[in-house]
Design a protein around this motif. Structure first.
Motif, PDB file in Angstrom:
ATOM      1  N   GLU A 127     -16.085  18.252  -2.230  1.00 43.80           N
ATOM      2  CA  GLU A 127     -17.283  18.222  -1.384  1.00 43.80           C
ATOM      3  C   GLU A 127     -18.130  16.975  -1.632  1.00 43.80           C
ATOM      4  O   GLU A 127     -19.180  16.807  -1.027  1.00 43.80           O
ATOM      5  CB  GLU A 127     -18.140  19.474  -1.625  1.00 43.80           C
ATOM      6  N   ASP A 128     -17.705  16.099  -2.534  1.00 43.19           N
ATOM      7  CA  ASP A 128     -18.448  14.881  -2.824  1.00 43.19           C
ATOM      8  C   ASP A 128     -18.214  13.855  -1.726  1.00 43.19           C
ATOM      9  O   ASP A 128     -17.145  13.818  -1.113  1.00 43.19           O
ATOM     10  CB  ASP A 128     -18.001  14.276  -4.157  1.00 43.19           C
ATOM     11  N   THR A 146     -23.155  11.326  -2.558  1.00 36.35           N
ATOM     12  CA  THR A 146     -23.854  12.593  -2.401  1.00 36.35           C
ATOM     13  C   THR A 146     -22.931  13.728  -2.815  1.00 36.35           C
ATOM     14  O   THR A 146     -21.732  13.668  -2.586  1.00 36.35           O
ATOM     15  CB  THR A 146     -24.236  12.789  -0.917  1.00 36.35           C
ATOM     16  N   TYR A 147     -23.507  14.752  -3.419  1.00 41.65           N
ATOM     17  CA  TYR A 147     -22.749  15.965  -3.668  1.00 41.65           C
ATOM     18  C   TYR A 147     -23.551  17.155  -3.163  1.00 41.65           C
ATOM     19  O   TYR A 147     -24.778  17.139  -3.154  1.00 41.65           O
ATOM     20  CB  TYR A 147     -22.380  16.122  -5.147  1.00 41.65           C
ATOM     21  N   GLU A 148     -22.842  18.169  -2.707  1.00 42.12           N
ATOM     22  CA  GLU A 148     -23.488  19.376  -2.201  1.00 42.12           C
ATOM     23  C   GLU A 148     -23.595  20.393  -3.323  1.00 42.12           C
ATOM     24  O   GLU A 148     -22.601  20.721  -3.960  1.00 42.12           O
ATOM     25  CB  GLU A 148     -22.698  19.959  -1.038  1.00 42.12           C
ATOM     26  N   MET A 157     -25.783  11.262  -6.098  1.00 37.89           N
ATOM     27  CA  MET A 157     -24.770  11.160  -7.145  1.00 37.89           C
ATOM     28  C   MET A 157     -24.669   9.706  -7.574  1.00 37.89           C
ATOM     29  O   MET A 157     -24.534   8.815  -6.734  1.00 37.89           O
ATOM     30  CB  MET A 157     -23.413  11.612  -6.607  1.00 37.89           C
ATOM     31  N   ILE A 158     -24.764   9.474  -8.876  1.00 36.10           N
ATOM     32  CA  ILE A 158     -24.537   8.143  -9.431  1.00 36.10           C
ATOM     33  C   ILE A 158     -23.527   8.293 -10.562  1.00 36.10           C
ATOM     34  O   ILE A 158     -23.736   9.075 -11.485  1.00 36.10           O
ATOM     35  CB  ILE A 158     -25.830   7.504  -9.983  1.00 36.10           C
ATOM     36  N   LEU A 159     -22.431   7.569 -10.448  1.00 40.84           N
ATOM     37  CA  LEU A 159     -21.413   7.536 -11.489  1.00 40.84           C
ATOM     38  C   LEU A 159     -21.364   6.116 -12.045  1.00 40.84           C
ATOM     39  O   LEU A 159     -21.556   5.156 -11.300  1.00 40.84           O
ATOM     40  CB  LEU A 159     -20.031   7.876 -10.923  1.00 40.84           C
ATOM     41  N   ASN A 160     -21.120   6.004 -13.351  1.00 45.96           N
ATOM     42  CA  ASN A 160     -20.893   4.666 -13.877  1.00 45.96           C
ATOM     43  C   ASN A 160     -19.771   4.695 -14.903  1.00 45.96           C
ATOM     44  O   ASN A 160     -19.443   5.732 -15.460  1.00 45.96           O
ATOM     45  CB  ASN A 160     -22.181   4.057 -14.433  1.00 45.96           C
TER      46      ASN A 160
END
Length: 184
Positions: A127-128, A146-148, A157-160
């Motif tokens: 769902e991301d 974005t994630y639900e 949503m922030i990924l690093n």
């Protein structure tokens, strides 16, 4: 550096639209040769090498996410990767070989200029919506989207990563809404 040029061009086009008419020889339309192509992102490394990410739409079939490359400054484009049911929203290369692309809930990486793309895993769900990727070197990069977290609500949503995407870490900012672009 590349983002500064793109930003400067976009700002110039918004603030000074007459530039397009007064300097027609500055911009040249280029045909990708790919039918029904919708481009979401472009990344250039030098004057000759560039990649586009996006998708194609063919009636009565699912979208087909694709990545294409040019070796000759955009004169010709060749599809390097295509996957049914995907849309690749963003692509970023740090040199002519190493790059990443993101779309829906996938992070892809190449180390051979896009000849082969491998999916990188992260702690997420189908769902991301991963919408943008940016790397500052071969190790340090970010992905936003974005994630639900419920049927009617989504969050930023922030990924690093600090190891080229072997591991992706969530940066929890607990903010409702959507991030659609990242650039350093």
């Amino acid at each position: 550096m590349k983002s500064q040029y793109v930003s400067l061009i976009l700002i110039s086009l918004v603030l000074f639209p007459s530039m397009i008419k007064s300097q027609e020889s500055f911009w040249h339309a280029q045909n990708s040769g790919i039918s029904n192509l919708y481009i979401e992102s472009v990344c250039a490394v030098g004057e000759q090498h560039a990649w586009i990410s996006g998708y194609t739409i063919v009636p009565n079939t699912p979208n087909s996410g694709l990545i294409a490359r040019t070796h000759d400054g955009g004169v010709s484009w060749h599809i390097q990767y295509q996957q049914e049911g995907e849309v690749y929203y963003s692509i970023d290369f740090i040199d002519e070989n190493i790059g990443w692309a993101v779309g829906y809930s996938k992070i892809l990486r190449t180390i051979d200029g896009g000849v082969n793309w491998l999916e990188q895993s992260y702690q997420g769900t189908s769902e991301d919506y991963l919408e943008s990727v940016c790397f500052i070197d071969e190790f340090n990069g970010w992905v936003v989207g974005t994630y639900e977290y419920s049927e009617d609500h989504s969050a930023v949503m922030i990924l690093n990563t600090t190891n080229g995407g072997i591991n992706w870490n969530w940066q929890d900012i607990q903010l409702e809404g959507k991030l659609s672009s990242v650039d350093f």
